[in-house]
Design an enzyme around this catalytic site. Structure first.
Site, PDB file in Angstrom:
ATOM      1  N   ASP A  79       0.823  -1.198   0.000  1.00 39.26           N
ATOM      2  CA  ASP A  79       0.000   0.000   0.000  1.00 39.26           C
ATOM      3  C   ASP A  79       0.868   1.263   0.000  1.00 39.26           C
ATOM      4  O   ASP A  79       1.887   1.326   0.686  1.00 39.26           O
ATOM      5  CB  ASP A  79      -0.886  -0.038   1.256  1.00 39.26           C
ATOM      6  N   GLU A 138       1.761  -0.097  -4.876  1.00 36.42           N
ATOM      7  CA  GLU A 138       0.719   0.872  -5.240  1.00 36.42           C
ATOM      8  C   GLU A 138       1.379   2.231  -5.393  1.00 36.42           C
ATOM      9  O   GLU A 138       1.945   2.770  -4.436  1.00 36.42           O
ATOM     10  CB  GLU A 138      -0.369   0.945  -4.163  1.00 36.42           C
TER      11      GLU A 138
END
Length: 526
Positions: A199, A262
Site C-alpha cells: 500500500d 501501489e
C-alpha cells in the site's frame, strides 16, 4: 527463477464484499474459500486480498493494529490457512495486501511511541515540535483532508499521518522499523503466501528536512484538499528506492514470490520504482488507464508512452478498476466496459481484474447520510466515495444477491437481480462469459502472453495493435460504427473473439459497430 506473474492475470478481492459465510453481512475468508470455483473457472492465476489483518477498521483494514493476526471479522488463522491451502490446490497463487506506511493508532507500537518522549519506540513514528510561531510543523495535508499533523497533549508534540489521525505514519528512516517490517513479511512468506501488494509504497520516505510543499497553481476549490499543494516533499523521495530494494531482498530470498507497489505517479516517475537493475518492485501498479480520456487516440498515445518508458527488463502491467476508484462500467458504460475488458486482457503485461467487473457492476445509490468511507465523510461531494466501488459481489437472484443471508454492510447495485454471476453464466454473450473467453484465449495464444506490442493506424475511433506475429486487436471506443479496412499484413485474418458476441465470428466485418472489438488471428495472412 520463476516469474509466473509475467503470464498471469491477477484478481483483486475486497474481502468485506466478496462472500459472507457467517451471516453478519460482511464478507470473510471462509466466503472467499467457498467461491474459489468461480475464480478458477474465470481463468485468472492469482488472487490478491485487500487487508485482512487485525484492525479497528477506521479505514476498513488499512489501519492495522496487529500485522500477524487475522481480524475476527474475517475469521481466524485457521480459516486463512485453509484458504491458502485450497488456493494452492487449485494451482492458484495468493497475494496479501501489506500496509507498512502507517499503522493503526491502536497498534502497540504507537501506544508505546506516544507514551513519552523517552520511550524506545518514540522514533518509530514521526514526531515534530510545533512550528516556530505555533501550529503544525509544516503545510502537509492529509490525503483525507485537513492537516496531516495531529497534536498530542500528553507528549507535547505533533505526529504525522498521511491519512486519518488514527493512521500514524511509521518512520521508515529508522532501521528498527524496517527490520520489524521485514520480519512481518517473512512471517507470511513462511506460511506460503506468494507475494504482496504494498500500500502507498511511494509514501514510505518523507523529506528529511520536513520542508513545506509548494502550492499547486492548478488547484481549484472543487478539488480535494490534498491538491492545494504539490506533494514534492511529503512523498516520492529519492531514498525510498533504497527502502524498496531492501523489501525486494526479503522477497527474493523466497523463490517465486511477487512484490507489487501501489503508486499513483506520472509515468516518468513511476518507472523509477522498478529500481536500479530491476531490484525495486516487480510490478509498479500502472493506473494510467483509470484517468485517461476514453478515446482511441488518447489511449493509444498513453500505451505508446508507457511502453517506451519501460526500463530494460521491466515488465508492464495494467489496471482498470480497484477499491479506491470508480469502476470501469461506471466510468464508460456497459458497452465500453466490454471493450475495456478486451483491452485489459490483450495488452502486453500483467492485467489485474477487480472483483465484480467480470459481471459489469457499475455503481450504487447512496445518500450522504449512509456514507461509510472516511475520505468522503471528511470531504463530502469532493472526495470520491469509495463505498461506490466496494459494493457486495452479486452472485444470484437469492436474497441479498447470494452475498449474505442478512443485510449487507453496503448496498447492492440496483440491477442485482438481472446482473449476477448465476444469470450471466447461462447467457452466451454475457460480460462474465466474455471475460472467461478472453482469459481462455489469453492462455491459448503465446503472443497474448509474451508477444511484442505495436500500434497499427486505422480509423480515428478505432484503437488497433498487433501482439507478436499472430494476433491483431481492433477496438471501437465510440458508440458509432466505423468502416473497417484491414492493413495489408492482416488481410485473410480470422476472428478469434468478438467483444459483443463473446465468441468467434465467421468473417471479419466490413465495418465495426460501436462498442465492438475483435481479436484476430493473423498468422499466415498475406
Amino acid at each position: 527463477m520463476s516469474r509466473w506473474w509475467r503470464e498471469a492475470a491477477l484478481y483483486q478481492i475486497y474481502p468485506r464484499s466478496f462472500q459472507d459465510s457467517d451471516g453478519d453481512g460482511v464478507g470473510d475468508l471462509e466466503g472467499v474459500r467457498r467461491r474459489l470455483d468461480h475464480i478458477a473457472e474465470l481463468g485468472v492465476e492469482a488472487i490478491w486480498l485487500s487487508p485482512i489483518f487485525r484492525s479497528p477498521m477506521a479505514d476498513f483494514g488499512y489501519d492495522v493494529s496487529d500485522y500477524r493476526e487475522i481480524d475476527p471479522l474475517f475469521g481466524d488463522m485457521a480459516a486463512f490457512d485453509r484458504l491458502l491451502e485450497e488456493v494452492h490446490a487449485r494451482g492458484l497463487k495468493l497475494l496479501l495486501d501489506f500496509v507498512p506506511n502507517h499503522s493503526s493508532g491502536q497498534h502497540p507500537w504507537f501506544q508505546e511511541s506516544r507514551s513519552n518522549r523517552d520511550n524506545p519506540k518514540r522514533d518509530w513514528y514521526i514526531w515534530r515540535d510545533p512550528a516556530p510561531n505555533g501550529g503544525p510543523p509544516n503545510n502537509w495535508i492529509s490525503n483525507f483532508g485537513g492537516s496531516a499533523w495531529t497534536w498530542d497533549d500528553a507528549s507535547g508534540q505533533y505526529y504525522y499521518h498521511a491519512f486519518l489521525a488514527d493512521q500514524p505514519d511509521l518512520n521508515w528512516r529508522n532501521p528498527e522499523v524496517r527490520a520489524a517490517m521485514h520480519d512481518i513479511l517473512r512471517f507470511w512468506l513462511d506460511k506460503g503466501v506468494d507475494g504482496f501488494r504494498v500500500d502507498v509504497i511511494w509514501h514510505l520516505i518523507k523529506d528529511e528536512q520536513f520542508r513545506d510543499n509548494p502550492r499547486n497553481p492548478a488547484y481549484a476549490p472543487d478539488r480535494p484538499d490534498i491538491d492545494r499543494f504539490l506533494q514534492v516533499h511529503s512523498a516520492d523521495q529519492p531514498e525510498v528506492h533504497d527502502v524498496i530494494a531492501e523489501l525486494r531482498g526479503v522477497i527474493d530470498s523466497y523463490p517465486g514470490r511477487l512484490l507489487i507497489g501501489e503508486i499513483y505517479l506520472p509515468i516518468d516517475r513511476l518507472m523509477a520504482y522498478y529500481g536500479h537493475d530491476n531490484k525495486g518492485v516487480h510490478l509498479p501498479f500502472n493506473f494510467q488507464l483509470i484517468n485517461c480520456p476514453w478515446h482511441a487516440e488518447a489511449i493509444g498515445a498513453l500505451i505508446d508512452e508507457y511502453e517506451s518508458a519501460l526500463p530494460e527488463g521491466g515488465w508492464p502491467n495494467w489496471v482498470l478498476s480497484n477499491h479506491d476508484q470508480p469502476r470501469i462500467a461506471a466510468r464508460v458504460g456497459e458497452a465500453q466496459a466490454r471493450i475495456a475488458a478486451m483491452l485489459l486482457l490483450t495488452l502486453r503485461g500483467t492485467p489485474t481484474l477487480y472483483y465484480g467487473d467480470e459481471i459489469g457492476i457499475a455503481d450504487i445509490d447512496m445518500s450522504q447520510e449512509t456514507v461509510l468511507d472516511p475520505a468522503a465523510i471528511n470531504e463530502p461531494g469532493i472526495s470520491f466515495n469509495r463505498d461506490r466501488s466496494r459494493s457486495p459481489m452479486q452472485w444470484s437472484r437469492d436474497d441479498f444477491a447470494g452475498f449474505s443471508p442478512s443485510k449487507p454492510w453496503l448496498p447492492l447495485a440496483t440491477d442485482w437481480k438481472e446482473r449476477n454471476a448465476a444469470v450471466q453464466r447461462d447467457e452466451e454473450a454475457s460480460m462474465l462469459n466474455l471475460y472467461r473467453a478472453l482469459l481462455r484465449l489469453r492462455r491459448a495464444e503465446p503472443d497474448l502472453l509474451t508477444g511484442s506490442y505495436r500500434r497499427v493506424a486505422l480509423d480515428a475511433d478505432l484503437l488497433a495493435y498487433q501482439r507478436g506475429e499472430n494476433i491483431g486487436v481492433i477496438l471501437n471506443l465510440s458508440a458509432d460504427s466505423a468502416p473497417l479496412t484491414l492493413p495489408a499484413q492482416w488481410r485473410g485474418a480470422s476472428v478469434r473473439l468478438s467483444a459483443r458476441e463473446a465468441r468467434a465470428l465467421p468473417a471479419v466485418p466490413d465495418s465495426l459497430a460501436g462498442g465492438e472489438g475483435l481479436i484476430l488471428r493473423i498468422g499466415g495472412a498475406a
